[in-house]
Design a protein around this motif. Structure first.
Motif, PDB file in Angstrom:
ATOM      1  N   SER A 140      -5.043   3.845  -3.731  1.00 42.30           N
ATOM      2  CA  SER A 140      -4.938   2.418  -3.989  1.00 42.30           C
ATOM      3  C   SER A 140      -3.588   1.878  -3.522  1.00 42.30           C
ATOM      4  CB  SER A 140      -5.131   2.153  -5.484  1.00 42.30           C
ATOM      5  OG  SER A 140      -4.911   0.796  -5.794  1.00 42.30           O
ATOM      6  N   GLY A 152      -5.609   5.769   2.316  1.00 45.65           N
ATOM      7  CA  GLY A 152      -5.858   4.433   1.812  1.00 45.65           C
ATOM      8  C   GLY A 152      -5.368   3.362   2.770  1.00 45.65           C
ATOM      9  N   THR A 159      -2.963  -1.061  -0.816  1.00 46.85           N
ATOM     10  CA  THR A 159      -2.125  -2.226  -1.109  1.00 46.85           C
ATOM     11  C   THR A 159      -1.104  -2.436   0.003  1.00 46.85           C
ATOM     12  OG1 THR A 159      -2.390  -1.863  -3.492  1.00 46.85           O
ATOM     13  CG2 THR A 159      -0.539  -3.249  -2.788  1.00 46.85           C
ATOM     14  N   ASP A 173      -2.374   5.767  -8.618  1.00 48.86           N
ATOM     15  CA  ASP A 173      -3.522   6.051  -7.767  1.00 48.86           C
ATOM     16  C   ASP A 173      -3.023   5.864  -6.333  1.00 48.86           C
ATOM     17  OD1 ASP A 173      -5.754   5.777  -6.087  1.00 48.86           O
ATOM     18  OD2 ASP A 173      -6.990   4.903  -7.666  1.00 48.86           O
TER      19      ASP A 173
END
Length: 342
Positions: free
Chosen positions: A168, A206, A172, A165
């Motif tokens: 994600s 992200g 992170t 993903d």
């Protein structure tokens, strides 16, 4: 309990009498829970063995087509070749078409050639542009399933996506960079290889979103369109560092990390935090040398195994439909490099 097997076959598999199996299958009273569990397990075992029997002697010729730097393509090829013996009793043969640069038209021509000569399936890493999507749809119409790898083509008719993903993963990376920088007000270089790969776009989104929520005042400086190739990455990074003297850290979305570090060295600048992706040969060396803070890694062998299984599912050789499953993200530092990669 639905099943396609004769009672005699289930009884033999379970080690029970046919009368007992009949009582379980017809849900009659007076049967112990442990006996029911034995029958259910026997049906499950027969399902798996039936799949194995269908695979025996079958050969699947798979094409792997990738637009990526050699350091990553080589890692993918090694991962696939390591997994091939594990796919027994099926036989997977592979053909590779790797390119480090070029336009989408070259990928389209490769896919059209595969369509003409035939293939059991295509594992594809390619830019998300309309002409590539159309070429993928054409392959699917010809009965050739396509599995996208690492970067997706969600508007195409591909059978499944295999990889992390990416949004994600970017989030992170933002958490790691911001946590390690603390109150440092330095700017962060966000280095992409290309603006047409969906995985890089999603990682950047992200990263930006999470960094904005954690530290809205931190300045992010984007660099892109280098194809992740060392010479282009180094030249672009030198220009970026000259224009932005407050850059202290790096989130490398698209690779070329050795070249980025070389540019910092030439500019006489230190890197406080450096987070990248993938345990390719360059990143492994840089981790061992304590030159990277962390690498966001996922298991390429698992990806290649899943991709091949999805191709076999598309042909009805094993149970189920092709499915997209996000691979877990592992944060690797110089102190926890997986032993199999050392």
């Amino acid at each position: 309990m639905g099943h396609p097997y004769p009672i005699r076959e289930i009884a033999r598999q379970a080690g029970l009498s046919e009368a007992t199996v009949d009582r379980v299958l017809n849900e009659r009273p007076g049967v112990r829970a442990s006996t029911v569990a034995l029958v259910k397990q026997a049906v499950t075992d027969l399902d798996r063995q039936r799949s194995q029997l269908r695979l025996t002697g079958r050969t699947f010729l798979v094409d792997v087509v990738m637009h990526a730097p050699d350091r990553f393509s080589s890692a993918v090829k090694a991962a696939l070749e390591a997994e091939l013996p594990m796919l027994y009793p099926a036989v997977i043969r592979s053909r590779f078409d790797f390119r480090e640069s070029g336009d989408a038209g070259e990928i389209v021509r490769v896919l059209e050639k595969i369509g003409r000569r035939g293939s059991a399936g295509v594992i594809l890493k390619a830019p998300d542009v309309p002409e590539v999507v159309a070429a993928v749809d054409s392959l699917v119409e010809q009965g050739i399933p396509v599995i996208t790898l690492v970067t997706d083509l969600p508007l195409s008719r591909r059978a499944a996506y295999v990889g992390t993903d990416n949004r994600s993963a970017g989030a992170t990376a933002a958490y790691l960079v911001d946590q390690m920088l603390g109150p440092d007000e330095g700017e962060v270089l966000v280095a992409l290889s290309s603006s047409v790969f969906r995985n890089e776009e999603e990682r950047e989104m992200g990263f930006r979103s999470t960094m904005r929520s954690r530290n809205p005042g931190r300045v992010l400086v984007e660099q892109t369109d280098t194809d992740g190739l060392d010479a282009a990455v180094e030249a672009a990074t030198l220009r970026t560092l000259e224009a932005h003297p407050r850059i202290t850290s790096v989130y490398s979305v698209g690779g070329g990390n050795r070249a980025i570090l070389s540019a910092f060295s030439q500019a006489g600048r230190d890197v406080r935090v450096f987070v990248g992706h993938d345990l390719d040969r360059d990143n492994l060396d840089l981790l061992r040398g304590d030159e990277l803070t962390a690498v966001l890694h996922h298991d390429l062998r698992h990806d290649m195994r899943t991709a091949c299984q999805n191709i076999m599912r598309a042909h009805g050789a094993i149970e189920g439909e092709p499915e997209t499953l996000s691979a877990p993200i592992h944060v690797v530092t110089p102190h926890n490099v997986p032993e199999l990669l050392v």
